[in-house]
Design a protein around this motif. Sequence first.
Motif, PDB file in Angstrom:
ATOM      1  N   GLU A 148       7.243 -30.541 -22.242  1.00  0.00           N
ATOM      2  CA  GLU A 148       7.728 -31.200 -21.345  1.00  0.00           C
ATOM      3  C   GLU A 148       6.753 -31.949 -20.504  1.00  0.00           C
ATOM      4  O   GLU A 148       6.932 -32.883 -19.947  1.00  0.00           O
ATOM      5  N   GLN A 149       5.546 -31.198 -20.150  1.00  0.00           N
ATOM      6  CA  GLN A 149       4.413 -31.874 -19.652  1.00  0.00           C
ATOM      7  C   GLN A 149       3.719 -33.022 -20.074  1.00  0.00           C
ATOM      8  O   GLN A 149       3.266 -33.958 -19.445  1.00  0.00           O
ATOM      9  N   ARG A 150       3.964 -33.046 -21.617  1.00  0.00           N
ATOM     10  CA  ARG A 150       3.236 -34.245 -22.046  1.00  0.00           C
ATOM     11  C   ARG A 150       4.015 -35.463 -21.599  1.00  0.00           C
ATOM     12  O   ARG A 150       3.680 -36.632 -21.580  1.00  0.00           O
ATOM     13  N   LYS A 151       5.411 -35.157 -21.705  1.00  0.00           N
ATOM     14  CA  LYS A 151       6.357 -36.393 -21.113  1.00  0.00           C
ATOM     15  C   LYS A 151       6.195 -36.973 -19.587  1.00  0.00           C
ATOM     16  O   LYS A 151       6.169 -37.824 -19.335  1.00  0.00           O
ATOM     17  N   ARG A 152       5.567 -35.840 -18.867  1.00  0.00           N
ATOM     18  CA  ARG A 152       5.466 -36.041 -17.644  1.00  0.00           C
ATOM     19  C   ARG A 152       4.077 -36.719 -17.364  1.00  0.00           C
ATOM     20  O   ARG A 152       3.639 -36.610 -16.163  1.00  0.00           O
ATOM     21  N   ALA A 153       3.165 -36.699 -18.301  1.00  0.00           N
ATOM     22  CA  ALA A 153       1.584 -37.014 -18.268  1.00  0.00           C
ATOM     23  C   ALA A 153       0.931 -35.989 -17.342  1.00  0.00           C
ATOM     24  O   ALA A 153      -0.046 -36.473 -16.617  1.00  0.00           O
ATOM     25  N   GLY A 154       1.530 -34.649 -17.381  1.00  0.00           N
ATOM     26  CA  GLY A 154       0.956 -33.634 -16.783  1.00  0.00           C
ATOM     27  C   GLY A 154       1.098 -33.749 -15.312  1.00  0.00           C
ATOM     28  O   GLY A 154       0.283 -32.716 -14.416  1.00  0.00           O
ATOM     29  N   PHE A 155       1.848 -34.436 -14.649  1.00  0.00           N
ATOM     30  CA  PHE A 155       2.141 -34.454 -13.093  1.00  0.00           C
ATOM     31  C   PHE A 155       3.321 -33.349 -12.861  1.00  0.00           C
ATOM     32  O   PHE A 155       4.065 -33.021 -13.685  1.00  0.00           O
ATOM     33  N   SER A 156       3.208 -32.815 -11.597  1.00  0.00           N
ATOM     34  CA  SER A 156       4.180 -31.939 -11.112  1.00  0.00           C
ATOM     35  C   SER A 156       5.463 -32.699 -10.581  1.00  0.00           C
ATOM     36  O   SER A 156       5.306 -33.804 -10.452  1.00  0.00           O
ATOM     37  N   ASP A 157       6.337 -31.897 -10.427  1.00  0.00           N
ATOM     38  CA  ASP A 157       7.529 -32.542  -9.894  1.00  0.00           C
ATOM     39  C   ASP A 157       7.368 -33.321  -8.324  1.00  0.00           C
ATOM     40  O   ASP A 157       7.834 -34.506  -8.292  1.00  0.00           O
ATOM     41  N   GLU A 158       6.455 -32.478  -7.579  1.00  0.00           N
ATOM     42  CA  GLU A 158       6.362 -33.215  -6.295  1.00  0.00           C
ATOM     43  C   GLU A 158       5.715 -34.538  -6.352  1.00  0.00           C
ATOM     44  O   GLU A 158       5.941 -35.622  -5.806  1.00  0.00           O
ATOM     45  N   GLU A 159       4.677 -34.670  -7.490  1.00  0.00           N
ATOM     46  CA  GLU A 159       3.964 -35.781  -7.597  1.00  0.00           C
ATOM     47  C   GLU A 159       4.770 -36.900  -8.160  1.00  0.00           C
ATOM     48  O   GLU A 159       4.859 -37.926  -7.723  1.00  0.00           O
ATOM     49  N   LEU A 160       5.767 -36.465  -9.303  1.00  0.00           N
ATOM     50  CA  LEU A 160       6.574 -37.465  -9.669  1.00  0.00           C
ATOM     51  C   LEU A 160       7.769 -38.011  -8.840  1.00  0.00           C
ATOM     52  O   LEU A 160       8.025 -39.204  -8.805  1.00  0.00           O
ATOM     53  N   ASN A 161       8.116 -37.126  -7.922  1.00  0.00           N
ATOM     54  CA  ASN A 161       9.239 -37.378  -6.797  1.00  0.00           C
ATOM     55  C   ASN A 161       8.391 -38.448  -6.011  1.00  0.00           C
ATOM     56  O   ASN A 161       9.084 -39.594  -5.518  1.00  0.00           O
ATOM     57  N   ASN A 162       7.142 -38.216  -5.482  1.00  0.00           N
ATOM     58  CA  ASN A 162       6.391 -39.102  -4.694  1.00  0.00           C
ATOM     59  C   ASN A 162       6.241 -40.496  -5.455  1.00  0.00           C
ATOM     60  O   ASN A 162       6.409 -41.630  -4.831  1.00  0.00           O
ATOM     61  N   PHE A 163       6.078 -40.453  -6.451  1.00  0.00           N
ATOM     62  CA  PHE A 163       5.908 -41.670  -7.253  1.00  0.00           C
ATOM     63  C   PHE A 163       7.161 -42.470  -7.544  1.00  0.00           C
ATOM     64  O   PHE A 163       7.242 -43.763  -7.500  1.00  0.00           O
ATOM     65  N   ARG A 164       8.302 -41.646  -7.684  1.00  0.00           N
ATOM     66  CA  ARG A 164       9.480 -42.365  -7.906  1.00  0.00           C
ATOM     67  C   ARG A 164      10.241 -42.984  -6.617  1.00  0.00           C
ATOM     68  O   ARG A 164      10.516 -44.005  -6.544  1.00  0.00           O
ATOM     69  N   GLU A 165       9.848 -42.442  -5.259  1.00  0.00           N
ATOM     70  CA  GLU A 165      10.016 -43.053  -4.180  1.00  0.00           C
ATOM     71  C   GLU A 165       9.394 -44.148  -4.013  1.00  0.00           C
ATOM     72  O   GLU A 165       9.902 -45.289  -3.475  1.00  0.00           O
ATOM     73  N   LEU A 166       8.240 -44.494  -4.186  1.00  0.00           N
ATOM     74  CA  LEU A 166       7.306 -45.582  -4.117  1.00  0.00           C
ATOM     75  C   LEU A 166       7.871 -46.609  -4.942  1.00  0.00           C
ATOM     76  O   LEU A 166       8.067 -47.634  -4.918  1.00  0.00           O
ATOM     77  N   PHE A 167       8.229 -46.415  -6.275  1.00  0.00           N
ATOM     78  CA  PHE A 167       8.645 -47.121  -7.196  1.00  0.00           C
ATOM     79  C   PHE A 167       9.969 -47.764  -6.646  1.00  0.00           C
ATOM     80  O   PHE A 167      10.177 -48.864  -6.822  1.00  0.00           O
ATOM     81  N   ASN A 168      11.008 -46.970  -6.270  1.00  0.00           N
ATOM     82  CA  ASN A 168      12.145 -47.336  -5.763  1.00  0.00           C
ATOM     83  C   ASN A 168      12.033 -48.182  -4.603  1.00  0.00           C
ATOM     84  O   ASN A 168      12.863 -49.208  -4.488  1.00  0.00           O
ATOM     85  N   TYR A 169      11.048 -47.803  -3.678  1.00  0.00           N
ATOM     86  CA  TYR A 169      10.680 -48.854  -2.753  1.00  0.00           C
ATOM     87  C   TYR A 169      10.497 -50.168  -3.160  1.00  0.00           C
ATOM     88  O   TYR A 169      10.823 -51.174  -2.595  1.00  0.00           O
ATOM     89  N   LEU A 170       9.758 -50.481  -4.025  1.00  0.00           N
ATOM     90  CA  LEU A 170       9.256 -51.639  -4.828  1.00  0.00           C
ATOM     91  C   LEU A 170      10.139 -52.439  -5.592  1.00  0.00           C
ATOM     92  O   LEU A 170      10.245 -53.743  -5.670  1.00  0.00           O
TER      93      LEU A 170
END
Length: 329
Positions: A135-157
């Motif tokens: 599972e972590q390989r799919k996520r490039a080693g990031f945690s849920d919290e980090e991915l959620n932050n990235f997702r919010e930024l991506f959705n904003y853009l």
Amino acid sequence: ELADIMRYLGHPTPMDEMRVLIRKLDDLNRGKLNFRYFARFVRLHREKELALARELFSSHSKNGEPLDKETTQEVLSILITEKSDGGSGRSQVGIDRNKSIMEAVAIEDMAITTPVDLETFLSLAEEVRTRRTVEQRKRAGFSDEELNNFRELFNYLDNNKSGTIKIGQVSDAVQELGFPVETVEDQKKLVKSINEAIDVTSATTGVELPEGQLDFWSLVYLLRGLYRRDDKLLLDKVTRAAEKCNFKANEVADFQQIFLGALDHERRRFGEQGDAEAKMDEDNRTLPRLSVFRLLRGIGLQVDTHERALLDKQLLDLSEHPQGDIAFA
């Protein structure tokens, strides 16, 4: 490079902890490991993981007795968050931060035959580690919290909700996350990193993206590369500080072990206070100034009032944080 390999193998390790482990093997202070030393390094890290699993088993077992199924699942859940968060997951906060990893590992679907003795528990822990690694390989080693932050930024853009953003928008995204893009050279490096991330994502998913655009996972892989670059900059900063102070590599590793111990002590201290506002950030790798004085007392150094005032001023001058918190370098 070693950090990348360890992350791929399912052993994400903070750079400062990795330096301490390497010190145990690199007697000649070369800063590099051949395959034989690498195998020993992985074994050291594996022994550390096994020690954690044994500790968790013992803390939940009554006088070494086997565990029931419910307790076994609970302890395995703690073990997942311990490793996913780099050792910060004993609390419910740690579990909540990695819910998607928990769901992917699916402990409740594992075949657990009770009673579970230590040997059986260690086998289950290895199965959990394998599932978590995938599972972590799919996520490039990031945690849920980090991915959620990235997702919010991506959705904003992603204004038109197409599922992709333009390369030109990426500069804003990475600067929002704290990566400076100030010069023409910075721009060139960023474009090169973006193209590499797109290639990796396309090769992994088999999906060809429109020309000049990234999807969410391309952004994630780009950020992994940028964080990796930051790790190298941090190591270089520590090396320069050591050279400036005329410290040898083995001395730096010893200091780092003391510093990490102080960090762990402060996290436990704040956790025991139960004050959510006072609790240290689990991802924070700095010590408050008062903690530095506690560290000095802990290693037997006495500081009088005059020396304390001078040292406090030096700490404020050296700190890169508004409150005067101190990073290792």
